[in-house]
Design an enzyme around this catalytic site. Sequence first.
Site, PDB file in Angstrom:
ATOM      1  CD  GLU A 128      28.183  40.798  41.063  1.00  0.00           C
ATOM      2  OE1 GLU A 128      29.351  40.352  41.889  1.00  0.00           O
ATOM      3  OE2 GLU A 128      28.558  41.258  39.881  1.00  0.00           O
TER       4      GLU A 128
ATOM      5  NE  ARG B  45      32.101  46.149  36.888  1.00  0.00           N
ATOM      6  CZ  ARG B  45      32.613  45.960  37.779  1.00  0.00           C
ATOM      7  NH1 ARG B  45      32.162  45.143  38.737  1.00  0.00           N
ATOM      8  NH2 ARG B  45      33.962  45.955  37.890  1.00  0.00           N
TER       9      ARG B  45
ATOM     10  CB  SER C  94      42.749  40.771  48.365  1.00  0.00           C
ATOM     11  OG  SER C  94      41.834  40.237  49.096  1.00  0.00           O
TER      12      SER C  94
ATOM     13  CD  GLU D  93      33.687  39.940  32.676  1.00  0.00           C
ATOM     14  OE1 GLU D  93      34.589  40.276  31.992  1.00  0.00           O
ATOM     15  OE2 GLU D  93      32.304  39.944  32.421  1.00  0.00           O
ATOM     16  NE  ARG D  94      35.417  44.239  41.091  1.00  0.00           N
ATOM     17  CZ  ARG D  94      36.280  44.570  42.480  1.00  0.00           C
ATOM     18  NH1 ARG D  94      37.562  44.731  42.252  1.00  0.00           N
ATOM     19  NH2 ARG D  94      35.754  44.355  43.421  1.00  0.00           N
TER      20      ARG D  94
ATOM     21  N   GLY E 106      42.681  33.836  49.171  1.00  0.00           N
ATOM     22  CA  GLY E 106      41.747  32.971  48.312  1.00  0.00           C
ATOM     23  C   GLY E 106      40.496  33.691  48.200  1.00  0.00           C
TER      24      GLY E 106
END
Length: 374
Positions: A94, A18, A32, A60-61, A37
């Site tokens: 993922e 990505r 959020s 990674e995001r 957390g």
Amino acid sequence: MFTNLKIEEIAPNPDQPRKFFDEEAHEELKGSIKENGLLQPVVVRPVEGGEVPYMLIAGERRWRACKAAGLEVVPAKVIEGASDEQAYVLSIAENVNRSDMTIMEEAGAYADLKAAGWTPAKIAKQFGKTETHITWRLGLLTLRPEVAEMVDKGQIKNNLAWHIAQLNPANQMVAAMRYVRGDFDSEAEAQHFANGLKMMEQQTSLTNEKAPTAEEQEKQKKAKAKAKDGLGKAEEVLIPLLEELAEKKPEDLAVILGDDLARHLRVVGRLYAKVQMVRNLLSKAQGIQRAMAEEFNKAAVEVQQESAAVKKTEAAAKPEVKAEKPEAKTADKPQPTAKKAAAKPAPKPAARTATGTKAPARRTPAKKAEAAAK
């Protein structure tokens, strides 16, 4: 195993499939995480000899959002002994079903696995896709960068993108731009246009096509007249009948048609199926017609360019002929100077006294010759 790792101990994967991360979604996730957390741990693997001890496999995001939110430690799942290929497969797994992974990123990920020796069938099995899905995604990689960007932005839908990808780069741009600017009423029309362009690519040049014979022209004329006559009958009889039926209420039709209702339903059903089929055929024909017009316009432009090139060549050749004239003029130009230079010493008193006239000295030999003849 699961553990808590410092954010600075983790590096993103440079081979992450990505490449695009939506800014709005990033801000939402950051908010959020600040409130609740990180609920889903990131996935990492140990890296020997790297700048940091761990590299991201998945998440990674989430890692980016944690970093932006000011977290210093994140929960992580550490996978020991994962090879580069295994890590890459896990990274694709993922991301591949996420809505925010672009279709071109997905295609690029499959292409990397194919380059590593994976077959489309193996890729499909690994990620729970059909082999056709994988093949179609791989087919998108022939798109030129500008068109691929339109696909990533959602300006061109996936199915149409595949049809455009089958064209040469120039025609890809033609089909994409005409679709984006709204030249077609539907995606299907745009597909038919792309297929028409593909057909034109596979055919020989228009200049090599033979003109139809008189017999072929007559057949085309009769076929056109017949089609026109049939369409006229449909407009005169069938359409008014359907319009009349459409104006009635179901309860009225039940009474009016009576025992004939089932027959009407059956006939209209057949008509509907035929109309759908013919409409699809006509749409394909329109796509071919538009593609032919596009090809003709391109051929016309090529002819104009050829003509302009010939004129340019001819114009470039003309100065070579004219080149002699400037030389002649250049040679002539000094003459007035020479005359002026000769004119300056000419008015000497001795010369004027000897001849008694202003005539040039070259006439004197002529006079002497006349005297000798006498």
